[in-house]
Write a protein that holds these residues in place. Structure first.
Motif, mmCIF file in Angstrom:
data_model
loop_
_atom_site.group_PDB
_atom_site.id
_atom_site.type_symbol
_atom_site.label_atom_id
_atom_site.label_comp_id
_atom_site.label_asym_id
_atom_site.label_seq_id
_atom_site.Cartn_x
_atom_site.Cartn_y
_atom_site.Cartn_z
ATOM 1 N N ALA A 1 72.806 -14.954 32.193
ATOM 2 C CA ALA A 1 73.113 -15.287 30.770
ATOM 3 C C ALA A 1 72.873 -14.342 29.880
ATOM 4 O O ALA A 1 71.757 -13.749 29.679
ATOM 5 N N TYR A 2 73.696 -13.672 28.936
ATOM 6 C CA TYR A 2 73.756 -12.918 28.167
ATOM 7 C C TYR A 2 73.997 -12.938 26.899
ATOM 8 O O TYR A 2 75.545 -13.746 26.731
ATOM 9 N N GLY A 3 73.549 -12.705 25.712
ATOM 10 C CA GLY A 3 74.249 -13.031 24.254
ATOM 11 C C GLY A 3 72.875 -12.809 23.285
ATOM 12 O O GLY A 3 71.709 -12.675 23.707
ATOM 13 N N SER B 1 72.512 -17.877 20.347
ATOM 14 C CA SER B 1 73.897 -18.026 21.031
ATOM 15 C C SER B 1 74.151 -19.333 22.070
ATOM 16 O O SER B 1 75.063 -19.644 22.267
ATOM 17 N N LYS C 1 72.031 -19.486 25.186
ATOM 18 C CA LYS C 1 71.654 -18.952 26.364
ATOM 19 C C LYS C 1 70.638 -20.135 27.446
ATOM 20 O O LYS C 1 70.971 -20.606 28.289
ATOM 21 N N SER C 2 69.663 -20.286 26.517
ATOM 22 C CA SER C 2 68.661 -21.231 26.961
ATOM 23 C C SER C 2 69.024 -22.705 27.424
ATOM 24 O O SER C 2 68.821 -23.351 28.302
ATOM 25 N N THR D 1 72.430 -23.416 27.816
ATOM 26 C CA THR D 1 73.298 -23.374 29.173
ATOM 27 C C THR D 1 72.471 -23.237 30.407
ATOM 28 O O THR D 1 72.978 -23.966 31.145
ATOM 29 N N HIS E 1 63.169 -11.804 28.211
ATOM 30 C CA HIS E 1 64.051 -12.100 29.221
ATOM 31 C C HIS E 1 63.132 -12.801 30.250
ATOM 32 O O HIS E 1 62.235 -12.704 30.692
#
Length: 234
Positions: free
Chosen positions: A100-102, A106, A108-109, A111, A224
């Motif tokens: 997951a990138y953003g 946005s 990520k956590s 999703t 990360h």
């Protein structure tokens, strides 16, 4: 399953964005995502129209802005499209990864982990994994060994999230194995027997993660994180 697939997801507006009467500039239709530059007026013609809107095509374009909309994409839908193939690959003996990138805030956590009652990809994958293990072992088809590890990378340091805080949990070294590839030296691995074991370790690791308030997110994950499942058929 393709070797690499790319999905993009747009989240609902947060309170700060609503209070500032922000406008949504993202439109998704099928696999296409269109971004509108509001600085260019919609009355322009000719080549300027192409400058006002940019359209990109991905494997999946997920519109999760409005849960009441018919086009709303739920956590379950994301799992069916992405997580189910990870499970399939695992049982076929292949390595699989979801990345997951953003930018901060946005989604990520959300999703990847989700919220209570609305689980993300990692909990759903783990739950599906043990459901299939239970089904296979019930008929003595095979036996399995499952281990998990959880680390974060923050300020160029690698930290074990599943070990009590001590000097040993910080600044772990990344090594290269001649056969297995990169690994983190002294990273703890925890044997799990069922999904409840995994859930408890995930919760413990999430509590230990580095968070801080930002302009986009009051409890932003500042690091990360990598949650790894080692799954072996014995």
């Amino acid at each position: 399953m393709a070797s690499v697939r790319v999905a993009v997801r747009v989240r609902p507006m947060d309170r700060r964005e609503k209070d500032s009467t922000a406008k949504c500039i993202i439109k998704m239709e099928g696999t296409k995502t269109t971004i509108t530059n509001l600085k260019i007026p919609d009355s322009v013609t000719g080549d300027s129209i192409r400058e006002r809107t940019k359209t990109f095509t991905y494997d999946f374009s997920y519109d999760s802005t409005d849960c009441k909309s018919s086009s709303f994409v739920s956590q379950e839908k994301v799992f069916k499209d992405l997580g189910s193939d990870v499970l399939k690959a695992a049982f076929e003996g292949y390595n699989a990864c979801i990345f997951a990138y953003g930018q901060t805030g946005s989604g990520k956590s959300y999703t990847m982990m989700g919220n209570p009652g609305d689980a993300g990809l990692i909990p759903r994958i783990c739950e599906g994994l043990f459901s299939r293990i239970t089904a296979a072992t019930r008929w003595d088809e095979a036996s399995f060994r499952t281990e998990v590890s959880y680390l974060e990378i923050y300020n160029e340091r690698v930290r074990d999230l599943l070990r009590r805080k001590s000097t040993q949990t910080y600044n772990l070294r990344v090594r290269e194995h001649p056969k297995d590839g990169p690994y983190v030296e002294d990273l703890s691995k925890h044997l799990v027997q069922n999904y409840t074991d995994v859930e408890e370790l995930m919760e413990a690791g999430n509590i230990n993660r580095t968070t801080a308030s930002t302009g986009m997110n009051d409890v932003s994950s500042r690091s990360h994180a990598i949650f790894t499942i080692n799954f072996t058929q014995v």
